[in-house]
Write a protein that holds these residues in place. Structure first.
Motif, short mmCIF file in Angstrom:
data_model
loop_
_atom_site.label_atom_id
_atom_site.label_comp_id
_atom_site.label_asym_id
_atom_site.label_seq_id
_atom_site.Cartn_x
_atom_site.Cartn_y
_atom_site.Cartn_z
N UNK A 62 40.50 47.87 34.11
CA UNK A 62 40.68 46.66 34.38
C UNK A 62 42.04 46.08 34.11
N UNK A 63 42.79 46.54 32.92
CA UNK A 63 44.04 46.03 32.38
C UNK A 63 44.93 46.61 33.56
N UNK A 64 44.78 47.83 34.23
CA UNK A 64 45.76 48.39 35.14
C UNK A 64 45.72 47.76 36.41
N UNK A 65 44.39 47.26 36.69
CA UNK A 65 44.44 46.40 38.14
C UNK A 65 44.98 45.03 37.75
N UNK A 66 44.81 44.41 36.58
CA UNK A 66 45.37 43.05 36.46
C UNK A 66 46.88 43.03 36.43
N UNK A 67 47.50 44.03 35.92
CA UNK A 67 49.02 44.39 35.87
C UNK A 67 49.38 44.58 37.28
N UNK A 68 48.57 45.52 38.11
CA UNK A 68 49.29 45.84 39.47
C UNK A 68 49.22 44.71 40.39
N UNK A 69 48.10 43.57 39.98
CA UNK A 69 48.02 42.47 40.92
C UNK A 69 48.66 41.07 40.57
N UNK A 70 49.25 41.12 39.34
CA UNK A 70 49.55 39.80 38.73
C UNK A 70 50.77 38.99 39.35
N UNK A 71 51.55 39.57 39.93
CA UNK A 71 52.66 38.96 40.94
C UNK A 71 52.51 39.01 42.26
N UNK A 72 51.30 39.65 42.86
CA UNK A 72 51.40 39.85 44.22
C UNK A 72 51.54 38.77 45.30
N UNK A 73 51.25 37.71 44.67
CA UNK A 73 51.28 36.56 45.67
C UNK A 73 52.65 35.70 45.56
N UNK A 74 53.59 36.28 45.01
CA UNK A 74 54.92 35.60 45.06
C UNK A 74 55.44 35.36 46.39
N UNK A 75 55.24 36.10 47.06
CA UNK A 75 55.76 36.02 48.69
C UNK A 75 55.24 34.95 49.37
#
Length: 211
Positions: free
Chosen positions: A49-62
């Motif tokens: 969960x920690x890894x997944x959160x970090x991987x997705x946390x800024x994905x929507x900036x575009x």
């Protein structure tokens, strides 16, 4: 961590960061993933969960830099692989954690997962914070003079990371505390700050093919 999860995120999620602005590219995400997993060792949490959160946390900036935490949480919740890998409750916790990661957050993150990503998202090196700040200036305000660029970065970093700045770590983070002490040295010397920013400026101009 589960290898299927890692393989999926490496192949299908992380490459999507190429759509983002220069300050939220993969160099930043990998740093946050690394720091998140390091902080997670101190707590009874699910590293997947920690890894997944970090991987997705800024994905929507575009889509929206201003509301990127909301968009990123939504993108996680819409991901078929992720929703099939985790339970509904785990998805909820991860979405909340992403929503709670911003430095300007006015409330305490709702879970330890939110506190970990919020802490990991804080810069811990001078190079990192200057690269992020100056990337934004070069990409969106290239018409500014050098003096204006320096002043813009200086004031932003002072407001966020200077004494009384709004960026905090909701959990103990010795690397962040060390960084706050170090950045204060640069904030007390405009000349030193400008000198360091100049080196970052040269690196970024070369990286992005700017004159």
């Amino acid at each position: 961590m589960g290898q299927y999860l890692v393989d999926y995120i490496e192949k299908d999620v992380l490459p999507l960061y190429a759509r983002n602005d220069w300050a939220h590219q993969l160099w930043h995400i990998r740093d946050v993933i690394k720091k998140s997993l390091k902080l997670a060792k101190k707590y009874a949490v699910d590293v997947n969960m920690v890894y997944t959160i970090a991987a997705f946390h800024d994905l929507g900036c575009f889509i929206s830099r201003e509301k990127h935490e909301e968009v990123s949480a939504r993108l996680l919740g819409e991901d078929e692989f992720i929703c099939g890998y985790f339970s509904d409750d785990e998805i909820r916790v991860m979405k909340e954690a992403i929503m709670d990661h911003r430095g300007s957050l006015e409330y305490e993150p709702r879970s330890i997962y939110g506190k970990i990503i919020a802490s990991a998202d804080r810069f811990t090196t001078i190079e990192g914070v200057l690269r992020s700040t100056h990337s934004f200036t070069l990409e969106f305000s290239p018409e500014l003079s050098w003096e204006e660029m320096v002043e813009r970065s200086f004031q932003y970093i002072k407001k966020k990371y200077g004494k009384g700045g709004y960026a905090k770590s909701p959990i103990p983070n010795s690397e962040f505390e060390k960084f706050l002490a170090e950045i204060e040295t640069y904030l007390q010397s405009y000349e030193l700050f400008e000198q360091e920013l100049k080196e970052v400026d040269e690196f970024l101009r070369k990286e992005h093919g700017l004159d």
